[in-house]
Design an enzyme around this catalytic site. Sequence first.
Site, PDB file in Angstrom:
ATOM      1  N   ARG C  88      69.860 -37.832 -17.864  1.00  0.00           N
ATOM      2  CA  ARG C  88      69.897 -39.134 -18.392  1.00  0.00           C
ATOM      3  C   ARG C  88      70.107 -39.069 -19.873  1.00  0.00           C
ATOM      4  O   ARG C  88      70.928 -39.662 -20.729  1.00  0.00           O
ATOM      5  CB  ARG C  88      68.446 -39.951 -18.078  1.00  0.00           C
ATOM      6  N   GLU C  91      73.350 -37.759 -20.300  1.00  0.00           N
ATOM      7  CA  GLU C  91      74.493 -38.528 -20.270  1.00  0.00           C
ATOM      8  C   GLU C  91      74.512 -39.772 -21.283  1.00  0.00           C
ATOM      9  O   GLU C  91      75.502 -40.199 -21.928  1.00  0.00           O
ATOM     10  CB  GLU C  91      74.004 -39.606 -19.130  1.00  0.00           C
ATOM     11  N   SER C 114      71.300 -33.219 -38.929  1.00  0.00           N
ATOM     12  CA  SER C 114      71.129 -31.741 -38.690  1.00  0.00           C
ATOM     13  C   SER C 114      69.952 -31.935 -37.269  1.00  0.00           C
ATOM     14  O   SER C 114      69.125 -32.569 -36.947  1.00  0.00           O
ATOM     15  CB  SER C 114      70.335 -31.141 -39.690  1.00  0.00           C
TER      16      SER C 114
END
Lengths: 147, 147, 147, 147, 147, 147, 147, 147, 147, 147
Positions: C88, C91, C114
């Site tokens: 997840r 994604e 960063s």
Amino acid sequence: MMTKADVTEMIMEKKRAGGTTWAEIANMAGLGEVFVTSACLGMNSLPRDVAEKVATGLGLPQEAAVVLAEYPKKMFDQAVPTDPCIYRLYEIVGVYGETMKELIQEKGGDGIMSAIDFDMQIEKIPNEKGDRIEVTMSGKFLPYRSW
Amino acid sequence: MMTKADVTEMIMEKKRAGGTTWAEIANMAGLGEVFVTSACLGMNSLPRDVAEKVATGLGLPQEAAVVLAEYPKKMFDQAVPTDPCIYRLYEIVGVYGETMKELIQEKGGDGIMSAIDFDMQIEKIPNEKGDRIEVTMSGKFLPYRSW
Amino acid sequence: MMTKADVTEMIMEKKRAGGTTWAEIANMAGLGEVFVTSACLGMNSLPRDVAEKVATGLGLPQEAAVVLAEYPKKMFDQAVPTDPCIYRLYEIVGVYGETMKELIQEKGGDGIMSAIDFDMQIEKIPNEKGDRIEVTMSGKFLPYRSW
Amino acid sequence: MMTKADVTEMIMEKKRAGGTTWAEIANMAGLGEVFVTSACLGMNSLPRDVAEKVATGLGLPQEAAVVLAEYPKKMFDQAVPTDPCIYRLYEIVGVYGETMKELIQEKGGDGIMSAIDFDMQIEKIPNEKGDRIEVTMSGKFLPYRSW
Amino acid sequence: MMTKADVTEMIMEKKRAGGTTWAEIANMAGLGEVFVTSACLGMNSLPRDVAEKVATGLGLPQEAAVVLAEYPKKMFDQAVPTDPCIYRLYEIVGVYGETMKELIQEKGGDGIMSAIDFDMQIEKIPNEKGDRIEVTMSGKFLPYRSW
Amino acid sequence: MMTKADVTEMIMEKKRAGGTTWAEIANMAGLGEVFVTSACLGMNSLPRDVAEKVATGLGLPQEAAVVLAEYPKKMFDQAVPTDPCIYRLYEIVGVYGETMKELIQEKGGDGIMSAIDFDMQIEKIPNEKGDRIEVTMSGKFLPYRSW
Amino acid sequence: MMTKADVTEMIMEKKRAGGTTWAEIANMAGLGEVFVTSACLGMNSLPRDVAEKVATGLGLPQEAAVVLAEYPKKMFDQAVPTDPCIYRLYEIVGVYGETMKELIQEKGGDGIMSAIDFDMQIEKIPNEKGDRIEVTMSGKFLPYRSW
Amino acid sequence: MMTKADVTEMIMEKKRAGGTTWAEIANMAGLGEVFVTSACLGMNSLPRDVAEKVATGLGLPQEAAVVLAEYPKKMFDQAVPTDPCIYRLYEIVGVYGETMKELIQEKGGDGIMSAIDFDMQIEKIPNEKGDRIEVTMSGKFLPYRSW
Amino acid sequence: MMTKADVTEMIMEKKRAGGTTWAEIANMAGLGEVFVTSACLGMNSLPRDVAEKVATGLGLPQEAAVVLAEYPKKMFDQAVPTDPCIYRLYEIVGVYGETMKELIQEKGGDGIMSAIDFDMQIEKIPNEKGDRIEVTMSGKFLPYRSW
Amino acid sequence: MMTKADVTEMIMEKKRAGGTTWAEIANMAGLGEVFVTSACLGMNSLPRDVAEKVATGLGLPQEAAVVLAEYPKKMFDQAVPTDPCIYRLYEIVGVYGETMKELIQEKGGDGIMSAIDFDMQIEKIPNEKGDRIEVTMSGKFLPYRSW
């Protein structure tokens, strides 16, 4: 809508037609060869005033300066490059990558060399046994930190 | 049969136990840090007499010197490295690879920078805005030729 | 030679046997949960004194503190993670990555957040429609620069 | 047939020509910056009335509002993104993914943070050692269940 | 340290020796066949008391119950499965995936079927033209939301 | 030459313009929603007379009926789908694939569930804790045989 | 726990020691060479009584017969095989795959040749211009159906 | 410049318009169905006079005969084919590849079946339990040799 | 802007129309067949005067000579080539690669055969048992060196 | 069960201990260097009597001769080799593959150079500008044929 790829093609056409070199384009820009070339290839953004100097110097349309100043999306499609000149650079990272990490971290502690706060020079060094290419990279050391 | 990976592990154990640095090992060898480190990591071969100096200096068994002098098979398993310190180097090749090719070829004609007839130095450069890592690579220019 | 993976396994065994939580281990360390957990999983290095506190607190052998303080090689073998909880997160980067780039760059100019000068917190927020997980990341803005 | 990619290009052209920011477009929509930007990039669907406000506000043809309200097919072609700004986010998942899973599950039990019932904010936080980007994600905790 | 893979192997050995079926193990557990089988294969966690019933019922050591109750890391190494029985399921997703998305979203709006708040049954249905396998999946509809 | 992709685009345009649903198109065809939708998306062939009903019902040119009746080449380009709605289905196969194989084979012997002699239904089931999607697949059991 | 790979290795050792051929093992089994060989290599399951004949004939331990009769998980790790003998077969599918589909479907309608209800023979045919290998495959035609 | 893909499309259009079968085209050519179909799909070259017969028989422009006679570059883009009809063939190589190698080499010694000096037939065999597809391949046995 | 791919297509069209052979084009150039063919396919650069001879000899526009003389970007898209003729060469590298490395290094010490300072000839050698293709490669030996 | 990998390791140990060269082993065998080396590395099979000479000459156990005579499974794991010496050969196939195909087919018609009925020599040729490696490959020309 004019893209960075369109502008790169325009510049390549100007270079072919007029024999202009990257060194001359860098001169128009007043910045270093590596940085200006990478921006012309769509991998960096030129400051707006520098972009205008390059567009004017090469006789490109006004929109090209806008495009040269836009922030790029840096895409490289070949995870393993095939061109021999570029593959050799990739191979150096493969063969010496862990070595470089060992030495960067022995000298600076746990951290990395930045590829953002970064610059590079490339020179050809005459040598009687065969000329050499010298590449100098300088990147800010960024330490990991505890929190 | 003792492998290069075995010897690398022995050296890492000596380093952990004794706090020996790569700089000190390079000193034992009388050669540069990058080259000696890469050989200790199994990516280059040391000349036989140098290998013996390193093995003796670190208190390794005699066979380790033989192994350090053998020609390596250079394997890097990750086509795209994940360690951030090594990935940044890979990213530089991805972002600047075509730029480097353009400039190498503008300066030398159609050809490449050798990754074989090649050397490299790595230094930390103190800087008040934050220290920098400087990497200098030098490789023989190899022109393509017609035949 | 004891590796970071060995130490991670020791810690997991202690957790299984004693029911110790990551929160308690972070407490021993006196640092944040995300950072300490990542170091115990082999993805960050603890400062030497912190490593000793953790090793002592968990009853690990002395060498484990040395290993926890060593600089890690950060390897993640699955380019696309399969565990649903981790997928997840992947994604989210796939779906929102370009959006995040657009907004980071609209706010800060051409540059990046960063992942080195970086910290993160994770909390569970009670909510009557169903509890929520809140993740807060903070990374230094690094501008690209011309040279 | 007008596609979401066509509408994204129209919006980018308007932004280039008029200097409109994502913040201003989010304002037209009356929704958050991250959500509206992702919808304009084709990764989410706007409610129909919101889509009309955005289309009107930017001077897009009527069909564009229909397209902005359609349910997207979320495609991301690069399993490993190459743009440095997006790669850093991917790297965070690679380096901290297991850590995040450990902590989410320590706090909530066996389960995940939803990427569907989910929202995100991105802010630039001024800081004298260098500005920081702060990303806050909130997703519903979804427990696995036995059956 | 006993792993989920170790426990799976113990269970497979018990099945081979005693001819125990998954149906019987599900019976010991008092839960459904699909869920219990997936937990025995290391892809789900059993509630602690259920894990003890299974361990006792099969004559496994006490630690096995602890392991069965731990939260798994769900790894599937083959992005494209090769076993014909599993490949057919993958092929169904490939061939019908977009169809399923169209219909899920036509019925529920922009959203997905959860794979977390999810259950499944598998039955063999006698049929004179050849028996059939019937798979029934039920997952919570999760709508995308604007924010 | 009109392709299945062309016909799919025509149908999507009709749906956008007229608000026609897949359920209505399935009604024109006199066949099930999943099958008709998959054929309209180019993943199955309609019987010729059914194809004509659909083409007439939607006001498509005559050649479209011929194309809808042609046997498709079933291509799915993403080995791992990225759309969250389709990925969840892929994840189910990854997480439960071996479980499904174990149970199919415990019930039927060494064999598979056919993906050719196969049908599927998708329904939304109202539920006060949140509506659910129910997917029912039925495929012929095909036993391996000795020879 | 004895695996199919263990049994394959036992059989290969028997073959090396005793010069037994696959033809002789097929004879012990009373089934075809291709089927029996594939089962001995772990890619099919032998009926229990056949497995016992093979185990007895080759002098394998009793558990080997149980293992030969278990349903295999068919794994092939190289998506593109490298062995020249196997690659040629893969190449035939690559070069002639669409041709085979065209002809199977011209002869039978939209459908496939089953790889489950399937058998194969391999013979060497003497030929004065050089012997030939003849492979004959027979699989049930499975039509797609509307629903 | 007319390509093999262009000619394939022309032939497919003729087939759609005129209901011509591959069997009829093979008849025009006076050669086998598999070979002629593969040449029409761009995977083989027809002898020049055969190409002219096919072009004339189908009413294609003269240049098409030239193109059909040119030597193809055999490209198959999907390393793992997705169409179920072609995937089953790929699966057969995956499941039975090592078996086929064992038997080819048991019968002929160390060597391979040529995919170049090769032919294939495909027939539908009526069968009351369901028709079958029979594929017969014949390739020259090429022994490895010592030197 | 005329590209190397454009010029390759022009040359292929001239070859198709006029029946010109690579041998004749090499003759126009006054250089070897392998080199000239590879340059015409866009994988090498011709010296400017040679490029003009080829362009004139084939009746190409003037710009084509400029393009033939430009330095190429050597791209090969298929990591594993599919054309049988090219795959055999790849297979030789796979099967004999380590052998070639062993022998190159036994004869010359640790080093490589250059692919840049390199030439190749290809001949057909008549042979009564079947003609043979003979490929002769010659590349400069580049030794690794210590530094 | 002794494998080809075991025998390769034995031979490498003999070479390390006794300084034996591949040339000397080829001498024991009475066959060419390339062939014998490849067989010792597990990529070819030695005739039984030759295998015995090598085993005897090197002082290997008797079973090693059996193993050297067995037909190998030719596995090369890296689709893209990383060792610089082997990569150069791969690069030659990538860069010159289509060129070689053009010339092989111009000289022999549509067909390939066999990698099975094949031999190779490797020599170091002294040269005052730097020694060269010369590789000569000879493979039977196999024409495609119509059927």
